[in-house]
Design a protein around this motif. Sequence first.
Motif, PDB file in Angstrom:
ATOM      1  N   VAL A 180      -0.919 -22.445   2.508  1.00  0.00           N
ATOM      2  CA  VAL A 180       0.477 -22.004   2.467  1.00  0.00           C
ATOM      3  C   VAL A 180       1.223 -22.672   3.611  1.00  0.00           C
ATOM      4  N   ASP A 181       2.206 -23.493   3.261  1.00  0.00           N
ATOM      5  CA  ASP A 181       3.019 -24.148   4.287  1.00  0.00           C
ATOM      6  C   ASP A 181       4.495 -23.879   3.981  1.00  0.00           C
ATOM      7  N   ALA A 182       5.374 -24.621   4.619  1.00  0.00           N
ATOM      8  CA  ALA A 182       6.813 -24.361   4.484  1.00  0.00           C
ATOM      9  C   ALA A 182       7.279 -24.501   3.038  1.00  0.00           C
ATOM     10  N   LEU A 183       6.720 -25.471   2.304  1.00  0.00           N
ATOM     11  CA  LEU A 183       7.146 -25.684   0.919  1.00  0.00           C
ATOM     12  C   LEU A 183       6.538 -24.647  -0.023  1.00  0.00           C
ATOM     13  N   SER A 184       5.231 -24.459   0.063  1.00  0.00           N
ATOM     14  CA  SER A 184       4.581 -23.539  -0.871  1.00  0.00           C
ATOM     15  C   SER A 184       5.030 -22.094  -0.653  1.00  0.00           C
ATOM     16  N   SER A 185       5.283 -21.700   0.588  1.00  0.00           N
ATOM     17  CA  SER A 185       5.768 -20.332   0.837  1.00  0.00           C
ATOM     18  C   SER A 185       7.147 -20.129   0.227  1.00  0.00           C
ATOM     19  N   PHE A 186       7.966 -21.164   0.269  1.00  0.00           N
ATOM     20  CA  PHE A 186       9.314 -21.125  -0.312  1.00  0.00           C
ATOM     21  C   PHE A 186       9.236 -20.918  -1.826  1.00  0.00           C
ATOM     22  N   VAL A 187       8.348 -21.663  -2.487  1.00  0.00           N
ATOM     23  CA  VAL A 187       8.215 -21.568  -3.944  1.00  0.00           C
ATOM     24  C   VAL A 187       7.514 -20.269  -4.341  1.00  0.00           C
ATOM     25  N   LEU A 188       6.572 -19.795  -3.530  1.00  0.00           N
ATOM     26  CA  LEU A 188       5.919 -18.509  -3.808  1.00  0.00           C
ATOM     27  C   LEU A 188       6.942 -17.376  -3.850  1.00  0.00           C
ATOM     28  N   VAL A 189       7.883 -17.393  -2.920  1.00  0.00           N
ATOM     29  CA  VAL A 189       8.931 -16.369  -2.908  1.00  0.00           C
ATOM     30  C   VAL A 189       9.756 -16.448  -4.188  1.00  0.00           C
ATOM     31  N   LEU A 190      10.097 -17.665  -4.613  1.00  0.00           N
ATOM     32  CA  LEU A 190      10.886 -17.842  -5.835  1.00  0.00           C
ATOM     33  C   LEU A 190      10.159 -17.287  -7.054  1.00  0.00           C
ATOM     34  N   VAL A 191       8.890 -17.672  -7.231  1.00  0.00           N
ATOM     35  CA  VAL A 191       8.129 -17.255  -8.415  1.00  0.00           C
ATOM     36  C   VAL A 191       7.935 -15.748  -8.439  1.00  0.00           C
ATOM     37  N   SER A 192       7.527 -15.177  -7.304  1.00  0.00           N
ATOM     38  CA  SER A 192       7.279 -13.731  -7.261  1.00  0.00           C
ATOM     39  C   SER A 192       8.575 -12.937  -7.381  1.00  0.00           C
ATOM     40  N   LEU A 193       9.670 -13.463  -6.828  1.00  0.00           N
ATOM     41  CA  LEU A 193      10.975 -12.808  -6.977  1.00  0.00           C
ATOM     42  C   LEU A 193      11.385 -12.765  -8.446  1.00  0.00           C
ATOM     43  N   ALA A 194      11.226 -13.894  -9.142  1.00  0.00           N
ATOM     44  CA  ALA A 194      11.564 -13.937 -10.569  1.00  0.00           C
ATOM     45  C   ALA A 194      10.722 -12.933 -11.352  1.00  0.00           C
ATOM     46  N   GLY A 195       9.429 -12.864 -11.048  1.00  0.00           N
ATOM     47  CA  GLY A 195       8.564 -11.905 -11.725  1.00  0.00           C
ATOM     48  C   GLY A 195       8.966 -10.468 -11.448  1.00  0.00           C
ATOM     49  N   ALA A 196       9.275 -10.165 -10.181  1.00  0.00           N
ATOM     50  CA  ALA A 196       9.631  -8.801  -9.798  1.00  0.00           C
ATOM     51  C   ALA A 196      10.944  -8.348 -10.429  1.00  0.00           C
ATOM     52  N   ARG A 221      20.690 -19.642   5.318  1.00  0.00           N
ATOM     53  CA  ARG A 221      19.611 -19.746   6.304  1.00  0.00           C
ATOM     54  C   ARG A 221      18.242 -19.813   5.631  1.00  0.00           C
ATOM     55  N   PHE A 222      18.031 -18.983   4.637  1.00  0.00           N
ATOM     56  CA  PHE A 222      16.729 -18.997   3.962  1.00  0.00           C
ATOM     57  C   PHE A 222      16.613 -20.166   2.985  1.00  0.00           C
ATOM     58  N   THR A 223      17.640 -20.391   2.175  1.00  0.00           N
ATOM     59  CA  THR A 223      17.548 -21.409   1.116  1.00  0.00           C
ATOM     60  C   THR A 223      17.625 -22.826   1.683  1.00  0.00           C
ATOM     61  N   LEU A 224      18.777 -23.213   2.198  1.00  0.00           N
ATOM     62  CA  LEU A 224      18.925 -24.572   2.721  1.00  0.00           C
ATOM     63  C   LEU A 224      18.101 -24.764   3.989  1.00  0.00           C
ATOM     64  N   GLY A 225      18.034 -23.715   4.797  1.00  0.00           N
ATOM     65  CA  GLY A 225      17.208 -23.809   6.006  1.00  0.00           C
ATOM     66  C   GLY A 225      15.739 -23.983   5.659  1.00  0.00           C
ATOM     67  N   GLY A 226      15.244 -23.187   4.729  1.00  0.00           N
ATOM     68  CA  GLY A 226      13.847 -23.315   4.308  1.00  0.00           C
ATOM     69  C   GLY A 226      13.571 -24.638   3.630  1.00  0.00           C
ATOM     70  N   ALA A 227      14.518 -25.105   2.816  1.00  0.00           N
ATOM     71  CA  ALA A 227      14.345 -26.396   2.141  1.00  0.00           C
ATOM     72  C   ALA A 227      14.312 -27.536   3.146  1.00  0.00           C
ATOM     73  N   THR A 228      15.144 -27.468   4.169  1.00  0.00           N
ATOM     74  CA  THR A 228      15.177 -28.519   5.186  1.00  0.00           C
ATOM     75  C   THR A 228      13.881 -28.546   5.987  1.00  0.00           C
ATOM     76  N   ARG A 229      13.360 -27.362   6.339  1.00  0.00           N
ATOM     77  CA  ARG A 229      12.091 -27.320   7.068  1.00  0.00           C
ATOM     78  C   ARG A 229      10.953 -27.896   6.214  1.00  0.00           C
TER      79      ARG A 229
END
Length: 490
Positions: A75-91, A472-480
């Motif tokens: 789990v790194d900066a990219l995979s954690s970002f996508v994990l949040v997206l997938v689990s959010l959509a499911g929830a 901060r979360f979206t563009l900030g996370g994408a930039t990181r």
Amino acid sequence: MIAAHLPALQVVLPLISAPLMVLVRRGGIAYGLMLTVAWISLLISLLLAQQVAEFGPISYHIGNWPPPWGIEYRVDALSSFVLVLVSLAGAVVVPYSRRSVMSEVPQALHYLFYSMFALCLTGLLGITITGDAFNIFVFLEISSLSTYVLIALGRDRRALTAAYQYLIMGTIGATFIVIGVGLLYLMTGSLNLVDIAQRLPAVAEKRPVLAALAFLTVGISLKLALFPLHLWLPNAYTYAPSSISAFLAATATKVSVYVLIRFYYSVFGDSLVFRDLQILLVLSIAAMITASLAAIYQNNLKRLFAYSSVAQIGYITLGLSLDSVGGLSAAIVHLFNHALAKGALFMLIGGIMLRTGDVTLSHAAGLARRMPVTALGIVIAGLTLIGVPGTAGFVSKWALITASLEAGRWWLVPLIVASSLLAVAYVWRFVEAAYLREPPPESQEKNEAPWSMLVPAWLMVALSIYFGVDTRFTLGGATRAAQMLLGVGG
């Protein structure tokens, strides 16, 4: 103790829940179990994202076998970002699905629906979190096979044809992917992504490596519906049950984009991928323009926004083709922002299906009087697709325009603007039907969708607005994530 095993729990919980649902064979119990697992998955992904932000990448060794000998969950900066997206959509989609599934899926199959949903969620989360190339293929097949069944459960008989078409093209894509992984294993003797990346420079110019890059690019492009390999997507989104259309639109193609990014930047390296003619740039522009034009001429709302998805994927791959921190950041943030908008749209359209039995533009006449809350939500989500300031779509399109100018490709800016104007045209078709036409005489009274469907859909709409203001979360996370992938200091 549990915190140390969160990466494994992220995948194991939905995986175990699927056969349990089949054993109980009760739709209500299966729904309750799926709802619990979906929200726990979201909590786990948020905790993992917090850990990564504070302490850096997480490496979890399955069975305590260290990589590359054992399977690694990373789990790194990219995979954690996508994990949040997938689990959010499911929830969000699971509570929405209760009422929708009752009207669109035979009651005897409800437990099977939620079981397949759990497997689909398992596959998508597994793809995102695994650090093993062959595991990516395995989880990809888990999500794909369950998706074929979910699409086929649609009440329209054409759902079977759509599922079969997706099965054929998905199988071709999976075959190409496993061939590419096999060639990488042949040349490096490893399946661990980090280990492959370390060994690959010594054999980077060999033909099998270039062949692996080609096979993986075509196979993954089929899965993410890159133009012109998108032919499965319009029918799949149109004829699947409404909750599945929403979930797939928010996650399936986005996770495939993640896989492409992971192989391009973490395994092969951008110098090997982008050194020659950038066919990805050409296909991205073709997707943005051609698919948007196709959307304008659709009469079915689901099909209209399905073609819109193909065009929006073009924006994402355009950002990748720029091969810069700005371009990659724009691609990753649009991956997230588009998922919110498209998930909201398909959930709201599901409400129309529930109340009218049809989602054609002719049945949407006067919809703003009959279903005002639903109609307003579709308009706001449509503004996000256009990229109107104040919405999340503006943030990602502005980032894409900025990255294009930084790369010296100013000529891309009018093309991005032109595609956005085409989005105005197809969103306006709904506005014109819903707000400017008279409703049919037999349906003058208000008949809004149930709150159990409206609240989850409007949550996605609200997030599309919120992330248009707070980035901060979206563009900030994408930039990181982009800086990590390109090895640039934060």
